[in-house]
Write an enzyme that holds these catalytic residues in place. Structure first.
Site, PDB file in Angstrom:
ATOM      1  N   THR A  30      23.036  -1.986  -1.764  1.00 39.95           N
ATOM      2  CA  THR A  30      23.431  -2.340  -3.135  1.00 39.95           C
ATOM      3  C   THR A  30      23.044  -1.282  -4.160  1.00 39.95           C
ATOM      4  OG1 THR A  30      21.340  -3.499  -3.567  1.00 39.95           O
ATOM      5  CG2 THR A  30      23.153  -4.783  -2.603  1.00 39.95           C
ATOM      6  N   ARG A  41      18.313 -13.248  -1.706  1.00 37.95           N
ATOM      7  CA  ARG A  41      18.115 -13.313  -0.259  1.00 37.95           C
ATOM      8  C   ARG A  41      17.485 -12.018   0.241  1.00 37.95           C
ATOM      9  NH1 ARG A  41      23.113 -14.309   3.781  1.00 37.95           N
ATOM     10  NH2 ARG A  41      23.401 -12.090   3.395  1.00 37.95           N
ATOM     11  N   ARG A  63      18.996   1.218  -9.142  1.00 37.59           N
ATOM     12  CA  ARG A  63      19.084   0.528 -10.431  1.00 37.59           C
ATOM     13  C   ARG A  63      18.150  -0.685 -10.448  1.00 37.59           C
ATOM     14  NH1 ARG A  63      24.168   0.341  -8.658  1.00 37.59           N
ATOM     15  NH2 ARG A  63      24.271  -1.925  -8.872  1.00 37.59           N
ATOM     16  N   CYS A  65      16.890  -4.414 -10.740  1.00 37.21           N
ATOM     17  CA  CYS A  65      17.502  -5.710 -10.471  1.00 37.21           C
ATOM     18  C   CYS A  65      17.539  -6.553 -11.750  1.00 37.21           C
ATOM     19  CB  CYS A  65      16.693  -6.437  -9.400  1.00 37.21           C
ATOM     20  SG  CYS A  65      17.279  -8.106  -9.032  1.00 37.21           S
ATOM     21  N   TRP A 429     -26.155   5.318 -23.078  1.00 38.04           N
ATOM     22  CA  TRP A 429     -25.702   3.932 -23.130  1.00 38.04           C
ATOM     23  C   TRP A 429     -24.453   3.805 -23.999  1.00 38.04           C
ATOM     24  CZ3 TRP A 429     -24.317   0.332 -26.631  1.00 38.04           C
ATOM     25  CH2 TRP A 429     -24.139  -0.968 -26.143  1.00 38.04           C
ATOM     26  N   TYR A 433     -20.633   2.864 -22.828  1.00 33.71           N
ATOM     27  CA  TYR A 433     -20.041   1.645 -23.384  1.00 33.71           C
ATOM     28  C   TYR A 433     -18.694   1.957 -24.029  1.00 33.71           C
ATOM     29  CZ  TYR A 433     -19.744  -2.752 -25.971  1.00 33.71           C
ATOM     30  OH  TYR A 433     -19.331  -3.964 -26.471  1.00 33.71           O
ATOM     31  N   ASP A 449     -29.078  -0.200 -19.584  1.00 34.87           N
ATOM     32  CA  ASP A 449     -28.934  -1.420 -20.382  1.00 34.87           C
ATOM     33  C   ASP A 449     -29.946  -2.498 -19.983  1.00 34.87           C
ATOM     34  OD1 ASP A 449     -26.992  -2.943 -22.281  1.00 34.87           O
ATOM     35  OD2 ASP A 449     -27.340  -4.293 -20.591  1.00 34.87           O
TER      36      ASP A 449
END
Length: 504
Positions: A30, A41, A63, A65, A429, A433, A449
């Site tokens: 297709t 299907r 292409r 669908c 830290w 972050y 931390d």
């Protein structure tokens, strides 16, 4: 990127949602490519060819669908099976790096040659950087045609096409139909920016599960007064876009694999960038199954992974805003940092001006966060900050405004941390972050931390860093799991105070 074709076909046969966005199936008979969950299907095995990305399928001549709508997939996780360089390049493309520039400019931003970058893309993504950018624009345009009532011209410009003619040509080449024919073939869903409606509604797909409660709680505790708000049912914030101000709102949809975003903007130009920023803000490109499988293998994290399915790293709308918020949160509580941020926007933010007025529920939004240029020239000593911290914000703003510090994906994690730590007053830290939340670095990890160490029984930073090596490349997600556990297990007074944990 190597694909196990037998596994792909089994996923296609069973329409396994776990594989949605991980690969696309081209059907030779297709000339169409589909998502694994396509309701059509199932084609015979010999008629199928599998691609690691929609761009690869497009470049091979297939292409999209019209039934399963590849533009509605949750996307391919940018770091899955790719090199770190390709991952960064994909993030820059999503941010619009190829909208007004070419492939050599993108390669230069990443510090590599164009040919090398192209070879890496073909190996890991199956398509060139330009093909990835073109497919991104094309699929977003199809999404707008399906989900909004925007005019054809507005759809073209909102998707990043330079002209309506180029847009029409691209749609016809991809779908063998005109934009108007595509729109007639589908029922429009959601509100649009045409016909007098001021808001644009978009669906932001993700891979389930997603812990919205944890996201909203994290963002709500850190919401800058007057700029943003978060509650169990919605997140709202002000934005600067298309030369003006706007307001965005994001809500979860019960039982649906997408968040619903409503945007009230000064115009539709740049809408594709707004959608991408919202995806980064809520970490919608994450692969929760892969993250849970990896982190759940550690017995210290396994109970937390089970307790928080669909953990995300809360992101940021704007990297500079998040960086300033992180600096304000150094050595103070979440509540104190939020108050300081509110004071900053009261005095230096831009008064909000929204075309059509504020939408319902956004009455408390009054400001747009100040730009780097504004804060670089502002006197911040009257905010109640230590002078050194005010100087840090001023220095960061000046370096971001000049381009010396780039709060984007153009640099790797280590280089980004070094550049941020070169700003006086920014330590490891804060740098990690910022990299976690603003730059979407999945392996950033603030090992010093206090909250992370406390959640694991009070271990040292060195021991935590050594332990976290097993969590690569998802250390940022481990940090969120541990922070949440620490916040839930701490006494009320302890939930607010730390040396930075939960304060950014």
């Amino acid at each position: 990127m190597r694909i196990d074709e037998d596994a792909c076909y089994r996923a296609l046969e069973t329409r396994d949602r776990r594989f949605d966005g991980r690969f696309f199936t081209g059907v030779r008979s297709t000339g169409i490519y589909c998502r694994p969950i396509c309701p059509a299907r199932t084609p015979r095995r010999e008629r199928c060819v599998f691609f690691p990305s929609a761009a690869a399928a497009q470049e091979a001549g297939y292409r999209p669908c019209l039934r399963c709508r590849p533009e509605a997939s949750p996307g391919t996780p940018a770091w899955l099976g790719t090199s770190a360089l390709v991952s960064r390049a994909l993030r820059l493309i999503a941010e619009g790096a190829l909208d007004d520039a070419d492939a050599p400019a993108l390669a230069a931003r990443l510090g590599v040659g164009e040919r090398h970058l192209r070879r890496l893309f073909l190996r890991h993504v199956g398509a060139s950087p330009l093909a990835v950018a073109q497919t991104r624009r094309l699929l977003f345009a199809k999404k707008l045609l399906d989900e909004t009532a925007l005019s054809i011209t507005e759809v073209a410009l909102s998707s990043g096409f330079s002209s309506v003619r180029r847009f029409n040509d691209a749609i016809r080449a991809a779908y063998e139909r005109s934009p108007r024919e595509l729109r007639k073939a589908v029922s429009k869903r959601g509100g649009g920016g045409a016909g007098g409606a001021p808001d644009i509604a978009l669906r932001l797909p993700f891979r389930p599960p997603l812990d919205w409660g944890a996201l909203a709680g994290f963002l709500g505790a850190r919401a800058i007064p007057g700029v943003e708000s978060a509650e169990p049912g919605a997140y709202r914030r002000t934005v600067r876009v298309a030369g003006g101000h706007g307001v965005v709102e994001v809500r979860p949809e019960a039982g649906e694999p997408y968040l619903l975003a409503r945007l009230r903007l000064p115009g539709t130009e740049g809408l594709i960038h707004c959608a991408e920023r919202l995806r980064r803000l809520f970490d919608l490109g994450a692969d929760p199954d892969a993250i849970a499988a990896h982190l759940g293998a550690d017995p210290r994290l396994a109970p937390r992974v089970l307790a928080m399915p669909g953990v995300r790293v809360p992101g940021a709308w704007d990297g500079f805003e998040l960086a300033v918020r992180a600096i304000l949160g150094q050595q103070v509580s979440v509540r104190a940092a939020t108050q300081l941020a509110g004071r900053l926007v009261e005095r230096h933010g831009e008064p909000l001006a929204v075309r059509g007025g504020l939408p319902e529920g956004a009455e408390g939004l009054r400001f747009v966060f100040p730009a780097p240029e504004a804060l670089a020239a502002a006197d911040l000593t009257d905010l109640g900050l230590p002078r050194a911290r005010a100087a840090t914000i001023t220095a960061l703003a000046a370096r971001v405004a000049s381009g010396e510090v780039a709060l984007d994906a153009s640099r790797g994690l280590e280089e980004t941390v070094r550049a941020l730590c070169a700003v006086p007053g920014v330590g490891a830290w804060t740098a990690h972050y910022i990299a976690m939340r603003a730059l979407r670095e999945p392996d950033a990890f603030p090992a010093t931390d206090l909250g992370l160490r406390r959640a694991l029984g009070g271990i040292s930073g060195a021991d935590l860093a050594a332990m976290a090596e097993a969590w690569r490349p998802w250390r940022a997600y481990a940090a969120v799991l541990l922070w949440t556990a620490d916040a839930q297990g701490a006494r009320p007074a302890e939930r607010e105070v730390s040396d930075g944990s939960l304060a950014g």
